[in-house]
Scaffold this active site. Structure first.
Site, PDB file in Angstrom:
ATOM      1  NE  ARG A 168       4.006  69.449 100.127  1.00 27.69           N
ATOM      2  CZ  ARG A 168       5.238  69.035 100.339  1.00 27.69           C
ATOM      3  NH1 ARG A 168       5.666  67.896  99.799  1.00 27.69           N
ATOM      4  NH2 ARG A 168       6.061  69.705 101.134  1.00 27.69           N
ATOM      5  CG  ASP A 169       5.708  66.416 103.364  1.00 27.35           C
ATOM      6  OD1 ASP A 169       5.841  65.457 102.590  1.00 27.35           O
ATOM      7  OD2 ASP A 169       6.626  66.799 104.103  1.00 27.35           O
ATOM      8  CG  HIS A 180      10.106  69.820 106.184  1.00 31.09           C
ATOM      9  ND1 HIS A 180       8.962  70.305 105.589  1.00 31.09           N
ATOM     10  CD2 HIS A 180      10.029  68.479 106.097  1.00 31.09           C
ATOM     11  CE1 HIS A 180       8.223  69.282 105.148  1.00 31.09           C
ATOM     12  NE2 HIS A 180       8.871  68.159 105.449  1.00 31.09           N
ATOM     13  CG  HIS A 195      10.398  63.667 107.232  1.00 26.06           C
ATOM     14  ND1 HIS A 195       9.456  62.965 106.513  1.00 26.06           N
ATOM     15  CD2 HIS A 195      10.448  64.898 106.661  1.00 26.06           C
ATOM     16  CE1 HIS A 195       8.962  63.720 105.548  1.00 26.06           C
ATOM     17  NE2 HIS A 195       9.551  64.903 105.614  1.00 26.06           N
ATOM     18  CB  CYS A 228       9.910  61.746 100.541  1.00 28.38           C
ATOM     19  SG  CYS A 228      10.460  62.225  98.886  1.00 28.38           S
ATOM     20  CG  ASN A 231       6.215  65.640 107.522  1.00 25.91           C
ATOM     21  OD1 ASN A 231       7.084  66.346 107.071  1.00 25.91           O
ATOM     22  ND2 ASN A 231       5.371  64.970 106.737  1.00 25.91           N
TER      23      ASN A 231
END
Length: 304
Positions: free
Chosen positions: A18-19, A210, A212, A243, A252
């Site tokens: 997803r990310d 989370h 990055h 993002c 990430n």
């Protein structure tokens, strides 16, 4: 010298499908996405965020969300989650058989508006409906707060704002909260300061981090979080990610780099590094560009 006490085991939430893929300009064919997730399912990971049920025009890279969620080979030991922006997305996710629902909000008013075209207060109303409906469908719910440590538009974010949103999400009924360093601006001291405040209100096992790696501090921030008792981390295989609505946000924290650090510290992850490497090389070949993680680069240097 006193050695910090770390958790005996850590749970890694793999967010690459997803990310990671949401920020790629190259569309990965649906069958290849499915094969990649199947590789991840067999690696020992116990949590995979497989897609996002946002409007396909927002994130074209994930426009095949339903098909992907329905056709992966589910491992009973893995929780399969998806990001859900509203009740319309939720019903798509439920129909697709998702195990866990993830909702998201930004600590920055400007980033929130650019990300989902709503104010923070408007978003809270929408998320409350999503969480209520998820609970009625017996789904666990994960909440994300973005730009916790800084915003590309507003700069510094007050910890009080993060705490207010954390309170709001937990009051709605989420089971776990992920704190996002969306633009990779955090440092270990800042991470500890924010966690020190949050852990006065919530147990460490209800919080995930989370990070990055925009400025190369993701692993250092993970270590600082470990020292505060955190045992859940989001990461993306090979360091994929970013993002679309946060200028400057790069990949990430890499799952393979994180797994290497943890296992060599004696912390159990249950992940097979060989299978993780195979999954990394698979998606790298489909993206047709090098992944950013140190582990992938090292592995390739040893197998030329």
């Amino acid at each position: 010298m006193t050695t910090p006490r770390f958790a005996k085991s850590v749970s890694i939430r793999e967010v690459g499908p997803r990310d990671g893929l949401q920020n790629e300009s190259k569309f990965i064919p649906t069958d290849e996405k499915i094969q990649w997730i199947d590789h991840l399912s067999n690696s020992g990971l116990n949590y995979i965020e497989v897609t996002s049920f946002v409007n396909p025009t927002w994130i074209p890279a994930l426009s095949d969300a339903e098909y992907v969620a329905k056709h992966i080979k589910k491992n009973p030991d893995v929780t399969y989650a998806a990001l859900v922006p509203n009740t319309k997305g939720l019903f798509r996710a439920l129909e697709s058989g998702i195990d866990e629902v993830a909702v998201f909000i930004s600590a920055s008013e400007t980033h929130n508006k650019k990300n989902i075209n709503k104010t923070i207060s408007e978003t809270e109303i929408v998320l409350s409906e999503v969480v209520k409906e998820s609970i009625s469908n017996k789904k666990t719910i994960r909440g994300y707060i973005s730009t916790v440590f800084g915003c590309p538009y507003e700069g510094n974010i007050e910890t009080d704002q993060v705490i207010r949103l954390a309170d709001s999400l937990f009051e709605m009924g989420i089971n776990e909260l992920s704190l996002g360093d969306t633009i990779g601006i955090a440092n270990p001291v800042q991470v500890k300061q924010v966690l020190e405040q949050l852990l006065k209100r919530y147990p460490a096992d209800s919080i995930a981090m989370h990070f990055h790696n925009t400025r190369g501090t993701a692993l250092a921030n993970a270590l600082a979080s470990l020292e505060m008792g955190i045992s859940k981390f989001d990461s993306s295989l090979g360091g994929l990610g970013g993002c679309p609505y946060a200028p400057g946000a790069s990949g990430n924290l890499a799952t393979d780099d994180l797994n290497y650090m943890l296992t060599n510290m004696g912390i159990e992850t249950n992940i097979d590094p060989k299978k993780l490497n195979a999954a990394a090389l698979y998606i790298q070949s489909k993206l047709q560009k090098p992944l950013d993680s140190y582990s992938v680069k090292y592995y390739e240097s040893q197998h030329k």
